[in-house]
Design a protein around this motif. Structure first.
Motif, PDB file in Angstrom:
ATOM      1  N   GLN A   1      -0.042 -13.045  -7.092  1.00  0.00           N
ATOM      2  CA  GLN A   1       1.159 -13.389  -6.074  1.00  0.00           C
ATOM      3  C   GLN A   1       2.649 -13.136  -7.215  1.00  0.00           C
ATOM      4  O   GLN A   1       2.165 -13.482  -8.943  1.00  0.00           O
ATOM      5  N   THR A   2       3.295 -13.014  -6.895  1.00  0.00           N
ATOM      6  CA  THR A   2       4.976 -12.692  -7.781  1.00  0.00           C
ATOM      7  C   THR A   2       5.072 -14.170  -8.087  1.00  0.00           C
ATOM      8  O   THR A   2       5.135 -14.931  -7.382  1.00  0.00           O
TER       9      THR A   2
ATOM     10  N   VAL B   1      -0.690 -24.407 -13.753  1.00  0.00           N
ATOM     11  CA  VAL B   1      -1.975 -23.546 -14.117  1.00  0.00           C
ATOM     12  C   VAL B   1      -2.513 -22.891 -12.465  1.00  0.00           C
ATOM     13  O   VAL B   1      -2.775 -21.806 -12.696  1.00  0.00           O
ATOM     14  N   GLU B   2      -2.013 -23.896 -11.443  1.00  0.00           N
ATOM     15  CA  GLU B   2      -2.658 -23.004 -10.393  1.00  0.00           C
ATOM     16  C   GLU B   2      -1.386 -22.081 -10.227  1.00  0.00           C
ATOM     17  O   GLU B   2      -2.046 -21.438  -8.975  1.00  0.00           O
ATOM     18  N   ILE B   3       0.229 -22.075 -10.020  1.00  0.00           N
ATOM     19  CA  ILE B   3       0.703 -20.985 -10.282  1.00  0.00           C
ATOM     20  C   ILE B   3       0.628 -19.611 -11.212  1.00  0.00           C
ATOM     21  O   ILE B   3       0.107 -18.060 -10.295  1.00  0.00           O
ATOM     22  N   ILE B   4      -0.840 -19.829 -12.292  1.00  0.00           N
ATOM     23  CA  ILE B   4      -0.831 -18.797 -13.390  1.00  0.00           C
ATOM     24  C   ILE B   4      -1.615 -18.120 -12.623  1.00  0.00           C
ATOM     25  O   ILE B   4      -2.044 -17.077 -12.898  1.00  0.00           O
ATOM     26  N   LYS B   5      -2.829 -19.302 -12.179  1.00  0.00           N
ATOM     27  CA  LYS B   5      -4.079 -18.683 -11.110  1.00  0.00           C
ATOM     28  C   LYS B   5      -4.521 -17.891 -10.310  1.00  0.00           C
ATOM     29  O   LYS B   5      -4.924 -16.721  -9.785  1.00  0.00           O
TER      30      LYS B   5
ATOM     31  N   VAL C   1      -0.937 -27.485  -4.004  1.00  0.00           N
ATOM     32  CA  VAL C   1      -2.347 -26.566  -4.378  1.00  0.00           C
ATOM     33  C   VAL C   1      -2.472 -25.689  -3.194  1.00  0.00           C
ATOM     34  O   VAL C   1      -2.045 -24.242  -3.225  1.00  0.00           O
ATOM     35  N   GLY C   2      -1.763 -26.151  -1.732  1.00  0.00           N
ATOM     36  CA  GLY C   2      -1.906 -25.570  -0.296  1.00  0.00           C
ATOM     37  C   GLY C   2      -0.568 -24.756  -0.182  1.00  0.00           C
ATOM     38  O   GLY C   2      -0.369 -23.099  -0.180  1.00  0.00           O
ATOM     39  N   ALA C   3       0.323 -25.109  -1.278  1.00  0.00           N
ATOM     40  CA  ALA C   3       2.063 -24.586  -0.500  1.00  0.00           C
ATOM     41  C   ALA C   3       2.245 -23.702  -1.599  1.00  0.00           C
ATOM     42  O   ALA C   3       2.761 -22.859  -0.932  1.00  0.00           O
ATOM     43  N   ILE C   4       1.059 -23.522  -2.792  1.00  0.00           N
ATOM     44  CA  ILE C   4       1.116 -22.609  -3.767  1.00  0.00           C
ATOM     45  C   ILE C   4       0.616 -20.912  -3.411  1.00  0.00           C
ATOM     46  O   ILE C   4       0.998 -20.464  -3.294  1.00  0.00           O
ATOM     47  N   ARG C   5      -0.330 -21.579  -2.560  1.00  0.00           N
ATOM     48  CA  ARG C   5      -1.646 -20.903  -2.111  1.00  0.00           C
ATOM     49  C   ARG C   5      -0.775 -19.960  -1.513  1.00  0.00           C
ATOM     50  O   ARG C   5      -1.644 -18.560  -0.882  1.00  0.00           O
TER      51      ARG C   5
ATOM     52  N   TRP D   1       0.795 -16.118   4.436  1.00  0.00           N
ATOM     53  CA  TRP D   1       1.771 -16.855   4.016  1.00  0.00           C
ATOM     54  C   TRP D   1       2.400 -17.740   5.000  1.00  0.00           C
ATOM     55  O   TRP D   1       2.674 -17.382   5.797  1.00  0.00           O
ATOM     56  N   LEU D   2       2.448 -18.842   4.355  1.00  0.00           N
ATOM     57  CA  LEU D   2       3.224 -19.920   4.966  1.00  0.00           C
ATOM     58  C   LEU D   2       4.572 -19.804   4.682  1.00  0.00           C
ATOM     59  O   LEU D   2       5.818 -20.484   5.449  1.00  0.00           O
ATOM     60  N   TYR D   3       4.679 -19.807   3.117  1.00  0.00           N
ATOM     61  CA  TYR D   3       6.261 -20.087   2.395  1.00  0.00           C
ATOM     62  C   TYR D   3       6.689 -18.652   1.689  1.00  0.00           C
ATOM     63  O   TYR D   3       5.651 -17.883   1.277  1.00  0.00           O
ATOM     64  N   HIS D   4       7.967 -18.454   1.992  1.00  0.00           N
ATOM     65  CA  HIS D   4       8.165 -17.215   1.660  1.00  0.00           C
ATOM     66  C   HIS D   4       8.378 -17.590  -0.208  1.00  0.00           C
ATOM     67  O   HIS D   4       8.033 -17.054  -0.964  1.00  0.00           O
ATOM     68  N   VAL D   5       8.555 -18.890  -0.452  1.00  0.00           N
ATOM     69  CA  VAL D   5       8.589 -18.345  -2.468  1.00  0.00           C
ATOM     70  C   VAL D   5       8.502 -20.637  -2.426  1.00  0.00           C
ATOM     71  O   VAL D   5       8.595 -21.107  -1.702  1.00  0.00           O
TER      72      VAL D   5
END
Length: 159
Positions: A102-103, A91-95, A63-67, A14-18
């Protein structure tokens, strides 16, 4: 091998909390600034799109930031579905929610969750306009992502 995909997203990656997904036109100058102020006051590290350097390809970076985010916060607003970028992020968030647990948190900003879920009202109009020229497959993927995210118990800006 099957377990490697779910274990590849670990606390250390995790690079980011949110990760904040939002339509800038609706929330950037007002509501978003309050959200960011609260996150920063609690030392929560968010990714927002103004961190993207000019000239960089946006898609892979998002996409990288989401993951690499522990939590995704989706700020659903009237014009959220007017952006194919927002819908692709969603779509990526739901995936990531399904594959990596992922919360995902939702905030309905001046939009009714039912309108988002059913693509009706202003949200539905925006969605229909965004789908012009897209394949039926893309439309269905986006529609399912909107249904999924609107089905997550969330917060309403009026509260």
């Amino acid at each position: 091998m099957a377990s490697s995909s779910s274990s590849s997203l670990s606390r250390s990656s995790w690079l980011y909390h949110v990760f904040l997904s939002f339509c800038g036109e609706d929330v950037r100058k007002g509501f978003l600034s309050h959200v960011l102020k609260e996150l920063k006051s609690k030392r929560i590290i968010p990714f927002i799109d103004n961190e993207i350097k000019r000239g960089e390809p946006v898609g892979p970076l998002l996409v990288g930031a989401i993951r690499q985010s522990r939590v995704a916060v989706v700020l659903l607003s009237r014009n959220y579905a007017s952006s194919s970028w927002c819908l692709d992020e969603l779509v990526e968030i739901i995936k990531c929610r399904e594959e990596y647990q992922q919360t995902v948190m939702t905030i309905f900003y001046e939009v009714d969750p039912s309108d988002v879920r059913k693509q009706t009202g202003d949200s539905g109009k925006a969605f229909d306009e965004t789908c012009v020229g897209k394949t039926e497959e893309v439309r269905q993927v986006w529609m399912q992502a909107l249904k999924d995210v609107a089905g997550i118990a969330g917060y309403h800006s009026s509260n």
